[in-house]
Motif scaffolding. Structure first.
Motif, PDB file in Angstrom:
ATOM      1  N   ARG A   1       0.827  -1.220   0.049  1.00  0.00           N
ATOM      2  CA  ARG A   1      -0.094   0.060   0.117  1.00  0.00           C
ATOM      3  C   ARG A   1       0.872   1.142   0.129  1.00  0.00           C
ATOM      4  O   ARG A   1       0.391   2.435  -0.747  1.00  0.00           O
ATOM      5  N   LYS A   2       1.744   1.221   0.726  1.00  0.00           N
ATOM      6  CA  LYS A   2       2.897   2.301   0.922  1.00  0.00           C
ATOM      7  C   LYS A   2       3.895   2.533  -0.367  1.00  0.00           C
ATOM      8  O   LYS A   2       3.898   3.837  -0.959  1.00  0.00           O
ATOM      9  N   LEU A   3       4.218   1.694  -0.994  1.00  0.00           N
ATOM     10  CA  LEU A   3       5.123   1.726  -2.085  1.00  0.00           C
ATOM     11  C   LEU A   3       4.469   1.311  -3.499  1.00  0.00           C
ATOM     12  O   LEU A   3       5.153   1.391  -4.522  1.00  0.00           O
ATOM     13  N   GLY A   4       3.313   1.001  -3.638  1.00  0.00           N
ATOM     14  CA  GLY A   4       2.877   0.399  -4.913  1.00  0.00           C
ATOM     15  C   GLY A   4       2.943   1.236  -6.098  1.00  0.00           C
ATOM     16  O   GLY A   4       3.311   1.106  -7.083  1.00  0.00           O
ATOM     17  N   GLU A   5       2.468   2.689  -5.732  1.00  0.00           N
ATOM     18  CA  GLU A   5       2.620   3.679  -6.845  1.00  0.00           C
ATOM     19  C   GLU A   5       4.004   3.904  -7.177  1.00  0.00           C
ATOM     20  O   GLU A   5       4.182   3.941  -8.550  1.00  0.00           O
ATOM     21  N   GLU A   6       4.949   3.822  -6.352  1.00  0.00           N
ATOM     22  CA  GLU A   6       6.261   4.102  -6.594  1.00  0.00           C
ATOM     23  C   GLU A   6       6.777   2.929  -7.538  1.00  0.00           C
ATOM     24  O   GLU A   6       7.815   3.172  -8.309  1.00  0.00           O
ATOM     25  N   LYS A   7       6.220   1.667  -7.238  1.00  0.00           N
ATOM     26  CA  LYS A   7       7.104   0.627  -8.022  1.00  0.00           C
ATOM     27  C   LYS A   7       6.457   0.306  -9.218  1.00  0.00           C
ATOM     28  O   LYS A   7       6.360  -0.512  -9.790  1.00  0.00           O
ATOM     29  N   GLY A   8       5.170   0.996  -9.612  1.00  0.00           N
ATOM     30  CA  GLY A   8       4.653   1.127 -10.807  1.00  0.00           C
ATOM     31  C   GLY A   8       3.129   0.193 -10.663  1.00  0.00           C
ATOM     32  O   GLY A   8       2.615  -0.139 -11.958  1.00  0.00           O
ATOM     33  N   TYR A   9       2.564   0.149  -9.574  1.00  0.00           N
ATOM     34  CA  TYR A   9       1.479  -0.547  -9.386  1.00  0.00           C
ATOM     35  C   TYR A   9       0.172   0.562  -9.109  1.00  0.00           C
ATOM     36  O   TYR A   9       0.441   1.482  -8.607  1.00  0.00           O
ATOM     37  N   ASP A  10      -1.049   0.159  -9.573  1.00  0.00           N
ATOM     38  CA  ASP A  10      -2.228   1.097  -9.038  1.00  0.00           C
ATOM     39  C   ASP A  10      -2.906  -0.176  -8.312  1.00  0.00           C
ATOM     40  O   ASP A  10      -3.807  -1.042  -8.879  1.00  0.00           O
ATOM     41  N   PHE A  11      -3.075  -0.114  -6.845  1.00  0.00           N
ATOM     42  CA  PHE A  11      -3.657  -1.047  -6.039  1.00  0.00           C
ATOM     43  C   PHE A  11      -4.951  -0.243  -5.601  1.00  0.00           C
ATOM     44  O   PHE A  11      -5.686  -0.766  -4.571  1.00  0.00           O
TER      45      PHE A  11
ATOM     46  N   TYR B   1      -0.408 -18.448 -17.817  1.00  0.00           N
ATOM     47  CA  TYR B   1      -0.113 -17.280 -16.857  1.00  0.00           C
ATOM     48  C   TYR B   1       0.010 -15.941 -17.345  1.00  0.00           C
ATOM     49  O   TYR B   1       0.552 -15.460 -18.431  1.00  0.00           O
ATOM     50  N   MET B   2      -0.897 -14.994 -16.713  1.00  0.00           N
ATOM     51  CA  MET B   2      -1.098 -13.795 -17.207  1.00  0.00           C
ATOM     52  C   MET B   2      -0.387 -12.936 -16.150  1.00  0.00           C
ATOM     53  O   MET B   2      -0.716 -12.791 -14.987  1.00  0.00           O
ATOM     54  N   THR B   3       0.675 -12.305 -16.690  1.00  0.00           N
ATOM     55  CA  THR B   3       1.696 -11.468 -15.689  1.00  0.00           C
ATOM     56  C   THR B   3       1.291  -9.938 -15.561  1.00  0.00           C
ATOM     57  O   THR B   3       1.154  -9.454 -16.577  1.00  0.00           O
ATOM     58  N   LEU B   4       1.163  -9.224 -14.540  1.00  0.00           N
ATOM     59  CA  LEU B   4       0.757  -7.818 -14.534  1.00  0.00           C
ATOM     60  C   LEU B   4       1.874  -7.342 -14.283  1.00  0.00           C
ATOM     61  O   LEU B   4       2.873  -7.153 -13.272  1.00  0.00           O
ATOM     62  N   PHE B   5       2.631  -6.546 -15.328  1.00  0.00           N
ATOM     63  CA  PHE B   5       4.213  -6.155 -15.189  1.00  0.00           C
ATOM     64  C   PHE B   5       3.689  -4.616 -14.394  1.00  0.00           C
ATOM     65  O   PHE B   5       2.794  -4.007 -14.663  1.00  0.00           O
ATOM     66  N   PRO B   6       4.860  -4.277 -13.520  1.00  0.00           N
ATOM     67  CA  PRO B   6       4.620  -2.626 -13.041  1.00  0.00           C
ATOM     68  C   PRO B   6       4.922  -2.054 -14.121  1.00  0.00           C
ATOM     69  O   PRO B   6       5.608  -2.106 -15.180  1.00  0.00           O
ATOM     70  N   LYS B   7       4.426  -0.833 -14.096  1.00  0.00           N
ATOM     71  CA  LYS B   7       4.448   0.158 -15.082  1.00  0.00           C
ATOM     72  C   LYS B   7       5.805   0.571 -15.294  1.00  0.00           C
ATOM     73  O   LYS B   7       6.619   0.715 -14.696  1.00  0.00           O
ATOM     74  N   GLY B   8       6.231   0.387 -16.724  1.00  0.00           N
ATOM     75  CA  GLY B   8       7.567   0.756 -17.354  1.00  0.00           C
ATOM     76  C   GLY B   8       8.421  -0.406 -17.207  1.00  0.00           C
ATOM     77  O   GLY B   8       9.498  -0.263 -17.938  1.00  0.00           O
ATOM     78  N   ALA B   9       8.140  -1.513 -16.609  1.00  0.00           N
ATOM     79  CA  ALA B   9       8.858  -2.635 -16.418  1.00  0.00           C
ATOM     80  C   ALA B   9       8.989  -3.463 -17.745  1.00  0.00           C
ATOM     81  O   ALA B   9       7.730  -3.640 -18.366  1.00  0.00           O
TER      82      ALA B   9
ATOM     83  N   GLU C   1      10.318 -17.740 -12.524  1.00  0.00           N
ATOM     84  CA  GLU C   1      11.503 -17.426 -13.641  1.00  0.00           C
ATOM     85  C   GLU C   1      11.062 -16.212 -13.911  1.00  0.00           C
ATOM     86  O   GLU C   1      10.108 -15.561 -13.628  1.00  0.00           O
ATOM     87  N   HIS C   2      12.081 -15.516 -14.534  1.00  0.00           N
ATOM     88  CA  HIS C   2      11.704 -14.100 -15.063  1.00  0.00           C
ATOM     89  C   HIS C   2      11.247 -14.369 -16.334  1.00  0.00           C
ATOM     90  O   HIS C   2      11.387 -15.132 -16.979  1.00  0.00           O
ATOM     91  N   VAL C   3      10.129 -13.021 -16.514  1.00  0.00           N
ATOM     92  CA  VAL C   3       9.648 -13.248 -17.803  1.00  0.00           C
ATOM     93  C   VAL C   3       9.700 -11.791 -18.256  1.00  0.00           C
ATOM     94  O   VAL C   3      10.172 -10.713 -17.728  1.00  0.00           O
ATOM     95  N   SER C   4       9.634 -11.511 -19.814  1.00  0.00           N
ATOM     96  CA  SER C   4       9.815 -10.653 -20.435  1.00  0.00           C
ATOM     97  C   SER C   4       8.563  -9.741 -21.082  1.00  0.00           C
ATOM     98  O   SER C   4       7.678 -10.730 -21.564  1.00  0.00           O
ATOM     99  N   VAL C   5       8.061  -8.503 -20.991  1.00  0.00           N
ATOM    100  CA  VAL C   5       6.888  -7.987 -21.270  1.00  0.00           C
ATOM    101  C   VAL C   5       6.842  -8.126 -22.974  1.00  0.00           C
ATOM    102  O   VAL C   5       6.036  -7.888 -23.554  1.00  0.00           O
ATOM    103  N   ASP C   6       8.096  -7.962 -23.717  1.00  0.00           N
ATOM    104  CA  ASP C   6       8.293  -7.971 -25.224  1.00  0.00           C
ATOM    105  C   ASP C   6       8.524  -9.248 -25.702  1.00  0.00           C
ATOM    106  O   ASP C   6       8.205  -9.342 -26.959  1.00  0.00           O
ATOM    107  N   THR C   7       8.099 -10.520 -25.026  1.00  0.00           N
ATOM    108  CA  THR C   7       8.387 -11.783 -25.628  1.00  0.00           C
ATOM    109  C   THR C   7       7.150 -12.513 -25.455  1.00  0.00           C
ATOM    110  O   THR C   7       6.667 -12.839 -24.600  1.00  0.00           O
ATOM    111  N   PRO C   8       6.342 -12.566 -26.632  1.00  0.00           N
ATOM    112  CA  PRO C   8       5.172 -13.158 -26.458  1.00  0.00           C
ATOM    113  C   PRO C   8       5.387 -14.787 -26.255  1.00  0.00           C
ATOM    114  O   PRO C   8       6.245 -15.228 -26.354  1.00  0.00           O
TER     115      PRO C   8
END
Length: 447
Positions: free
Chosen positions: A299-309, A359-367, A377-384
Motif C-alpha cells: 500500500r505504501k510503495l505500490g505507486e512508486e513501484k509502478g502499480y495501481d492498487f 499465466y497472465m503477468t501484471l508488469f509494473p508500469k514501465g517494467a 522464473e523471469h519473464v519479459s513483457v516484449d516476448t510473446p
C-alpha cells in the motif's frame, strides 16, 4: 452480430461479503459421467453449445484484419476484427465444401480465403468472390453463402464466444463475479506462459480439482508454507449462475503448520526483496507477521513501484482469490497476475480432454522484465508466450499445476473400478457438488 466491448470497466472494490449457502440436493456423482459417451454427447448438446467460452486475448485482435482460431470439442471457431473495428466470431468452415477456412492459430488478412477452391470472404463473413462465378447453375453464391456468425463479446482482456444464438449476454451469464474480477486490471496483464496438454482424463476432473482446497496439503505439500488451505480460515462462496469463489490467505504459513520458517522465507525471498522487507526480521517464529507487513508495504510503495492498487482490498495484496466459472474455467488471481486454467472436451473420447494453462503477468508500469514468483522464473513483457503443446508428463504447466496433472490420469483409471460406486464428499467440497448440480441443471434444461 457485432462485438460488445465490455473491457471498458469502472474498476472498484470487490464485494467480499459472504454469500448464503445454497441448498444442495446431494445427488450421487456416479463415475459413469466421467467416461460415458452418452453423457459426453449430452454435455455437448446442452452445455458446450450454450455456454460462454474464451477464444483468445483481445490484444491478439488489436488491428483491423487480425484473426484468431480456436477449437472446442468438434467445432472450430474463427474470430476477426473487421474493417469497422468490430470483433466477430464465426464457425471456421467454408460454405463451399466444408473445409476449415483458416488453419493458422492467428494472423492478419484482408480477406478470409479458403485454400481449397479460393472462396473469399470479407472480415464480416460475407462471401465476396469465387472462381468461375458464372459457372453456378443455381446462381452466384456471393453474398448468399456467408460465414455463420455466433455471439461474441469482449471482457477482461478476453474474446468470448457462444454457439447459442439465444444466449444471455456475457455479463448476465457471469453475474456478480464480473465486477469482482474487474477489480483487477485484467486487460493490462500479459500472457507470459501458454501450455496446452492432451490428457488421459475427463474434463470434469479438472474442474472438480479446482473447486476444492481439501487436496492442497497432500498434492501441493510445499504450498502450506505460503498459503492457507484449511476451510476454517478460507472463505467459500456459491453464486446462482453456477460460479464459485474461494479466498485463501497467502504470504505466510497455514495455521496448521508448525515450524517451516526456512521454507517460508525461501519461498517469499523475492517478494520480500521487491517490497523492501528484510527476511531476517521474521526469524524466530515471526513468519505469520509477513502477510500484514506485505499488505502495508505494498500500500505504501505500490505507486512508486509502478502499480495501481487503488481497487484492491488489503487482502488482495497478498491472498489468492480463486474463481471457478461454469462450466470449465478457473481464474486464480494474484496481486500481480492470474493463473488461467481451462479444460476443453476431446472431440470424441470422454476419457480425454485438452487442458490449457495461461499465466497472465501484471508488469509494473514501465517494467520490461519481472520475476514471476508463481512460475519461478523471469519473464519479459516484449516476448510473446510460446504455445507449448504436448502430452501430460512431457511438457510442464508450472510447478504447482504439474502436481495436479499427476493425479488426474490415475483418478480416471480408478473411476472404472468395480470397487468405487459414488462420491462421499466433505462439507468443504461443496463447490464441487455445486458444480455437478449446476451441470445437472443445464443437462435437464433447468438453467
Amino acid at each position: 452480430m457485432a462485438d460488445h466491448d465490455l473491457h471498458e470497466t469502472n474498476r472498484q472494490l470487490a464485494d467480499v461479503s459472504k454469500q448464503p449457502e445454497p441448498q444442495l440436493r446431494g445427488n450421487p456423482i456416479t463415475p459413469e459421467r466421467y467416461f460415458s459417451k452418452e453423457y459426453m454427447d449430452k454435455e455437448w448438446d446442452k452445455i458446450w453449445t450454450r455456454t460462454w467460452q474464451i477464444a483468445g486475448l483481445a490484444r491478439e485482435l488489436e488491428n483491423k484484419g487480425d484473426y484468431i482460431t480456436t477449437s472446442l470439442g468438434r467445432e472450430r471457431i474463427l474470430c476477426t476484427r473487421g474493417d469497422d473495428d468490430k470483433i466477430r466470431a464465426f464457425y471456421n468452415v467454408c460454405q463451399h465444401r466444408g473445409l476449415q477456412l483458416m488453419a493458422e492459430p492467428s494472423g492478419n488478412t484482408r480477406r478470409l480465403t479458403c485454400p481449397y477452391h479460393g472462396w473469399a470472404y470479407d472480415l464480416k463473413g460475407t462471401l465476396k468472390a469465387v472462381p468461375d462465378e458464372a459457372d453456378y447453375p443455381q446462381g452466384s453464391p456471393c453474398g448468399k453463402l456467408n460465414l455463420v456468425e455466433i455471439p461474441c463479446e469482449s471482457w477482461a482482456g478476453f474474446v468470448w464466444f457462444n454457439m447459442d444464438e439465444d444466449c444471455v449476454p456475457l455479463k448476465e451469464f457471469l453475474g456478480p463475479i464480473a465486477d469482482q474480477i474487474d477489480s483487477y486490471p485484467m486487460e493490462d496483464m500479459r500472457r507470459t506462459h501458454w501450455v496446452t496438454i492432451e490428457g488421459d482424463f475427463n474434463w470434469k476432473l479438472v474442474q472438480d480439482n479446482f473447486s476444492e482446497s481439501y487436496h492442497v496439503p497432500f498434492v501441493h505439500p510445499g504450498s502450506k508454507f505460503v498459503i492457507e488451505y484449511s476451510h476454517h480460515h478460507c472463505q467459500f462462496d456459491h453464486y446462482p449462475e453456477g460460479h464459485c469463489r474461494m479466498f485463501m490467505p497467502g504470504a505466510g504459513p497455514a495455521e496448521a503448520v508448525k515450524g517451516g520458517e526456512k521454507e517460508t522465507l525461501e519461498s517469499l525471498k523475492n517478494e520480500l526483496a521487491l517490497w523492501e522487507l528484510n527476511p531476517e526480521d521474521y526469524r524466530g517464529g515471526k513468519t505469520r507477521n509477513i502477510r500484514k507487513d506485505l499488505q502495508r508495504q505494498k500500500r505504501k510503495l505500490g505507486e512508486e513501484k509502478g502499480y495501481d492498487f487503488s481497487t484492491y482490498h488489503d487482502d488482495q495484496l497478498t491472498d489468492n482469490w480463486h474463481y471457478t466459472i461454469f462450466p470449465n474455467l478457473s481464474f486464480s488471481l494474484k496481486p500481480d497476475g492470474n493463473i488461467w486454467l481451462r479444460a476443453r472436451p476431446h472431440e470424441t473420447d470422454p476419457e480425454k480432454c485438452y487442458f490449457d494453462m495461461w499465466y497472465m503477468t501484471l508488469f509494473p508500469k514501465g517494467a520490461t522484465e519481472y520475476y514471476s514468483w508463481v512460475m519461478r522464473e523471469h519473464v519479459s513483457v516484449d516476448t510473446p508466450a510460446e504455445h507449448i503443446q504436448g502430452k501430460a508428463g512431457e511438457v510442464s504447466a508450472g510447478p504447482a499445476i504439474d502436481e495436479d496433472l499427476e493425479i488426474w490420469p490415475a483418478q480416471q483409471l480408478g473411476l472404472h473400478s468395480r470397487g468405487y460406486k459414488r462420491d462421499y464428499l466433505s462439507g468443504q467440497e461443496s463447490r464441487m457438488r455445486y458444480f455437478h448440480e449446476t451441470l445437472e441443471d443445464w443437462l435437464e434444461n433447468r438453467m
